[in-house]
Design a protein around this motif. Structure first.
Motif, PDB file in Angstrom:
ATOM      1  N   VAL A   1     -28.809   6.483 -11.898  1.00  0.00           N
ATOM      2  CA  VAL A   1     -29.998   5.847 -11.323  1.00  0.00           C
ATOM      3  C   VAL A   1     -30.277   6.422  -9.933  1.00  0.00           C
ATOM      4  O   VAL A   1     -31.427   6.722  -9.590  1.00  0.00           O
ATOM      5  N   ARG A   2     -29.219   6.595  -9.133  1.00  0.00           N
ATOM      6  CA  ARG A   2     -29.408   7.179  -7.802  1.00  0.00           C
ATOM      7  C   ARG A   2     -29.974   8.597  -7.895  1.00  0.00           C
ATOM      8  O   ARG A   2     -30.772   9.024  -7.055  1.00  0.00           O
ATOM      9  N   ALA A   3     -29.548   9.327  -8.927  1.00  0.00           N
ATOM     10  CA  ALA A   3     -30.030  10.698  -9.122  1.00  0.00           C
ATOM     11  C   ALA A   3     -31.389  10.740  -9.818  1.00  0.00           C
ATOM     12  O   ALA A   3     -31.903  11.835 -10.109  1.00  0.00           O
ATOM     13  N   ARG A   4     -31.964   9.562 -10.116  1.00  0.00           N
ATOM     14  CA  ARG A   4     -33.274   9.432 -10.764  1.00  0.00           C
ATOM     15  C   ARG A   4     -33.291  10.018 -12.173  1.00  0.00           C
ATOM     16  O   ARG A   4     -34.343  10.392 -12.693  1.00  0.00           O
ATOM     17  N   LYS A   5     -32.112  10.084 -12.789  1.00  0.00           N
ATOM     18  CA  LYS A   5     -32.050  10.487 -14.186  1.00  0.00           C
ATOM     19  C   LYS A   5     -32.320   9.302 -15.113  1.00  0.00           C
ATOM     20  O   LYS A   5     -32.693   9.493 -16.280  1.00  0.00           O
ATOM     21  N   LEU A   6     -32.101   8.106 -14.605  1.00  0.00           N
ATOM     22  CA  LEU A   6     -32.384   6.872 -15.341  1.00  0.00           C
ATOM     23  C   LEU A   6     -33.114   5.914 -14.418  1.00  0.00           C
ATOM     24  O   LEU A   6     -32.951   5.965 -13.190  1.00  0.00           O
ATOM     25  N   ARG A   7     -33.878   4.994 -15.008  1.00  0.00           N
ATOM     26  CA  ARG A   7     -34.581   3.955 -14.251  1.00  0.00           C
ATOM     27  C   ARG A   7     -34.249   2.587 -14.816  1.00  0.00           C
ATOM     28  O   ARG A   7     -34.109   2.422 -16.036  1.00  0.00           O
ATOM     29  N   PHE A   8     -34.097   1.594 -13.925  1.00  0.00           N
ATOM     30  CA  PHE A   8     -33.942   0.221 -14.368  1.00  0.00           C
ATOM     31  C   PHE A   8     -35.268  -0.265 -14.956  1.00  0.00           C
ATOM     32  O   PHE A   8     -36.349   0.015 -14.405  1.00  0.00           O
ATOM     33  N   ILE A   9     -35.187  -1.026 -16.047  1.00  0.00           N
ATOM     34  CA  ILE A   9     -36.370  -1.678 -16.609  1.00  0.00           C
ATOM     35  C   ILE A   9     -36.014  -3.105 -16.997  1.00  0.00           C
ATOM     36  O   ILE A   9     -34.849  -3.431 -17.209  1.00  0.00           O
ATOM     37  N   LEU A  10     -37.029  -3.951 -17.047  1.00  0.00           N
ATOM     38  CA  LEU A  10     -36.885  -5.363 -17.405  1.00  0.00           C
ATOM     39  C   LEU A  10     -35.853  -6.081 -16.523  1.00  0.00           C
ATOM     40  O   LEU A  10     -35.113  -6.940 -17.004  1.00  0.00           O
ATOM     41  N   GLN A  11     -35.822  -5.754 -15.236  1.00  0.00           N
ATOM     42  CA  GLN A  11     -34.823  -6.358 -14.359  1.00  0.00           C
ATOM     43  C   GLN A  11     -34.989  -7.869 -14.247  1.00  0.00           C
ATOM     44  O   GLN A  11     -33.998  -8.598 -14.123  1.00  0.00           O
ATOM     45  N   GLU A  12     -36.237  -8.329 -14.295  1.00  0.00           N
ATOM     46  CA  GLU A  12     -36.460  -9.779 -14.155  1.00  0.00           C
ATOM     47  C   GLU A  12     -35.981 -10.567 -15.372  1.00  0.00           C
ATOM     48  O   GLU A  12     -35.892 -11.801 -15.332  1.00  0.00           O
ATOM     49  N   PHE A  13     -35.635  -9.870 -16.454  1.00  0.00           N
ATOM     50  CA  PHE A  13     -35.179 -10.530 -17.681  1.00  0.00           C
ATOM     51  C   PHE A  13     -33.659 -10.428 -17.872  1.00  0.00           C
ATOM     52  O   PHE A  13     -33.145 -10.782 -18.931  1.00  0.00           O
ATOM     53  N   GLU A  14     -32.952  -9.946 -16.856  1.00  0.00           N
ATOM     54  CA  GLU A  14     -31.507  -9.788 -16.997  1.00  0.00           C
ATOM     55  C   GLU A  14     -30.799 -11.127 -17.167  1.00  0.00           C
ATOM     56  O   GLU A  14     -31.186 -12.126 -16.560  1.00  0.00           O
ATOM     57  N   VAL A  15     -29.732 -11.129 -17.975  1.00  0.00           N
ATOM     58  CA  VAL A  15     -28.878 -12.309 -18.087  1.00  0.00           C
ATOM     59  C   VAL A  15     -27.979 -12.372 -16.858  1.00  0.00           C
ATOM     60  O   VAL A  15     -27.967 -11.461 -16.035  1.00  0.00           O
ATOM     61  N   ASP A  16     -27.220 -13.446 -16.736  1.00  0.00           N
ATOM     62  CA  ASP A  16     -26.341 -13.593 -15.578  1.00  0.00           C
ATOM     63  C   ASP A  16     -25.299 -12.474 -15.537  1.00  0.00           C
ATOM     64  O   ASP A  16     -24.827 -12.020 -16.586  1.00  0.00           O
ATOM     65  N   PRO A  17     -24.933 -12.026 -14.347  1.00  0.00           N
ATOM     66  CA  PRO A  17     -23.877 -11.020 -14.233  1.00  0.00           C
ATOM     67  C   PRO A  17     -22.574 -11.495 -14.870  1.00  0.00           C
ATOM     68  O   PRO A  17     -22.302 -12.700 -14.947  1.00  0.00           O
ATOM     69  N   ILE A  18     -21.765 -10.540 -15.316  1.00  0.00           N
ATOM     70  CA  ILE A  18     -20.517 -10.836 -16.008  1.00  0.00           C
ATOM     71  C   ILE A  18     -19.360 -10.813 -15.004  1.00  0.00           C
ATOM     72  O   ILE A  18     -19.230  -9.867 -14.220  1.00  0.00           O
ATOM     73  N   PRO A  19     -18.500 -11.839 -15.011  1.00  0.00           N
ATOM     74  CA  PRO A  19     -17.378 -11.851 -14.061  1.00  0.00           C
ATOM     75  C   PRO A  19     -16.281 -10.866 -14.437  1.00  0.00           C
ATOM     76  O   PRO A  19     -16.082 -10.543 -15.604  1.00  0.00           O
ATOM     77  N   VAL A  20     -15.586 -10.390 -13.423  1.00  0.00           N
ATOM     78  CA  VAL A  20     -14.417  -9.517 -13.599  1.00  0.00           C
ATOM     79  C   VAL A  20     -13.234 -10.212 -12.937  1.00  0.00           C
ATOM     80  O   VAL A  20     -13.329 -10.641 -11.787  1.00  0.00           O
ATOM     81  N   HIS A  21     -12.132 -10.359 -13.675  1.00  0.00           N
ATOM     82  CA  HIS A  21     -10.951 -11.042 -13.158  1.00  0.00           C
ATOM     83  C   HIS A  21      -9.721 -10.143 -13.244  1.00  0.00           C
ATOM     84  O   HIS A  21      -9.616  -9.292 -14.136  1.00  0.00           O
ATOM     85  N   LEU A  22      -8.801 -10.363 -12.344  1.00  0.00           N
ATOM     86  CA  LEU A  22      -7.434  -9.872 -12.479  1.00  0.00           C
ATOM     87  C   LEU A  22      -6.611 -11.054 -12.960  1.00  0.00           C
ATOM     88  O   LEU A  22      -6.637 -12.121 -12.339  1.00  0.00           O
ATOM     89  N   VAL A  23      -5.894 -10.891 -14.073  1.00  0.00           N
ATOM     90  CA  VAL A  23      -5.162 -12.010 -14.665  1.00  0.00           C
ATOM     91  C   VAL A  23      -3.706 -11.630 -14.907  1.00  0.00           C
ATOM     92  O   VAL A  23      -3.370 -10.463 -15.115  1.00  0.00           O
ATOM     93  N   HIS A  24      -2.847 -12.643 -14.867  1.00  0.00           N
ATOM     94  CA  HIS A  24      -1.435 -12.446 -15.211  1.00  0.00           C
ATOM     95  C   HIS A  24      -0.887 -13.757 -15.740  1.00  0.00           C
ATOM     96  O   HIS A  24      -1.514 -14.824 -15.598  1.00  0.00           O
ATOM     97  N   LEU A  25       0.281 -13.686 -16.350  1.00  0.00           N
ATOM     98  CA  LEU A  25       0.915 -14.876 -16.883  1.00  0.00           C
ATOM     99  C   LEU A  25       1.509 -15.703 -15.748  1.00  0.00           C
ATOM    100  O   LEU A  25       1.966 -15.160 -14.739  1.00  0.00           O
ATOM    101  N   SER A  26       1.508 -17.003 -15.938  1.00  0.00           N
ATOM    102  CA  SER A  26       2.127 -17.875 -14.944  1.00  0.00           C
ATOM    103  C   SER A  26       3.642 -17.736 -15.019  1.00  0.00           C
ATOM    104  O   SER A  26       4.231 -17.713 -16.100  1.00  0.00           O
ATOM    105  N   ARG A  27       4.290 -17.616 -13.857  1.00  0.00           N
ATOM    106  CA  ARG A  27       5.748 -17.481 -13.807  1.00  0.00           C
ATOM    107  C   ARG A  27       6.298 -18.358 -12.691  1.00  0.00           C
ATOM    108  O   ARG A  27       5.668 -18.529 -11.647  1.00  0.00           O
TER     109      ARG A  27
END
Length: 306
Positions: free
Chosen positions: A249-275
């Motif tokens: 996108v920064r290189a203008r090889k792609l363009r964002f479209i339908l930005q106003e229709f985006e769903v909520d952003p997806i969370p990213v977590h670091l997870v581990h087992l409880s010890r």
């Protein structure tokens, strides 16, 4: 018979799916492994495994016994690691699981820095776009994209990722710019077959109604890189995580479209087992990685104003 060793053989047989596969993994004769499993069955007084021509099946008693054996072996392993100094010094091996693209773009540079700072720690990086079970894979920590379902995991949110629709300027000039999700019906699409991106979903800003695009894509791929490259070549529009296409996108090889229709952003977590007690190597990795991942993912979760 060494009871712990026999338990390990039984667990390995179940994990590998056959006695012969487990014997190869453990580097022992099949006859030795079979004898030890038979001895365990004699001690318990009932069958633990049902052997068919294609695979091993656990009896009800066998399933309970294998679960208990895993727990016992983990406790023994933890005590041995504690004795070896893992609970007082940052040393030993860490197994880290992460989605493939997140590993390449965000995690691997952090891992490389971590290894430089902690020379007594080794890391095995398991890259997969499916959620690998931490217990079954003997993993210490995972990077997970999406909403978490396993409440037994200790989770630390490290960022958010926008789900964005992009297309090449040449495709938009040729086929027109979609103005609503409904315009995507029949529009050339390149679909990355991912559990959190397929099917395509959009949310109408005024009604909050979710629209799902279900028509057959022009191209179906199994990696975000392939989807982005095909979109750049004008094959079709594609739906990806923002960090997968940020450079294009920064290189203008792609363009964002339908930005106003985006769903909520997806969370990213670091997870581990409880010890009850956390090895120093894991504590150091978490303390080192969390702030760096947050910095690396900063900005990718900001939705456009509606």
């Amino acid at each position: 018979m060494d009871r712990l060793e026999a338990m390990a053989m039984l667990v390995s047989s179940v994990e590998e799916g056959s006695l012969s596969a487990a014997a190869r993994k453990l580097g022992i004769p099949v006859a030795t492994l079979t004898r030890n499993v038979n001895d365990l069955e004699s001690i318990v007084g009932t069958k633990l495994l049902v052997r068919t021509t294609r695979k091993l099946l656990l009896t009800d008693t066998g399933a309970d016994y294998v679960a208990a054996a895993r727990h016992i072996l983990e406790q023994v392993d933890e005590q041995e690691r504690r004795a070896a100094g893992e609970f007082t010094e940052p040393r030993g091996e860490l197994v880290v699981t992460t989605p493939v693209q997140v590993a390449r773009l965000r995690v691997l540079p952090i891992v490389n820095q971590f290894l430089t700072q902690f020379p007594e720690i080794r890391i095995q990086l398991l890259q997969s776009d499916r959620n690998i079970d931490l217990v079954d894979s003997h993993a210490d920590v995972a990077i997970r994209i999406g909403h978490l379902r396993d409440s037994s995991l200790v989770a630390t949110r490290v960022g958010m990722l926008r789900v964005v629709l992009v297309a090449s300027p040449q495709l938009l000039k040729k086929r027109g710019v979609p103005r609503s999700p409904e315009d995507l019906q029949g529009y050339p699409r390149v679909v990355f077959n991912s559990p959190f991106l397929s099917p395509w979903r959009f949310r109408h800003p005024n009604t909050n109604e979710v629209h799902t695009v279900t028509d057959t894509p022009r191209l179906l791929v199994s990696s975000p890189d392939a989807a982005a490259d095909a979109a750049i070549d004008g094959v079709g529009a594609t739906l990806l995580l923002e960090h997968d296409v940020a450079e294009a996108v920064r290189a203008r090889k792609l363009r964002f479209i339908l930005q106003e229709f985006e769903v909520d952003p997806i969370p990213v977590h670091l997870v581990h087992l409880s010890r009850d007690m956390m090895p120093v190597k894991l504590r150091r990795f978490i303390d080192f990685t969390v702030p760096k991942l947050r910095e690396a993912l900063a900005g990718f979760g900001r939705r456009p104003s509606r």
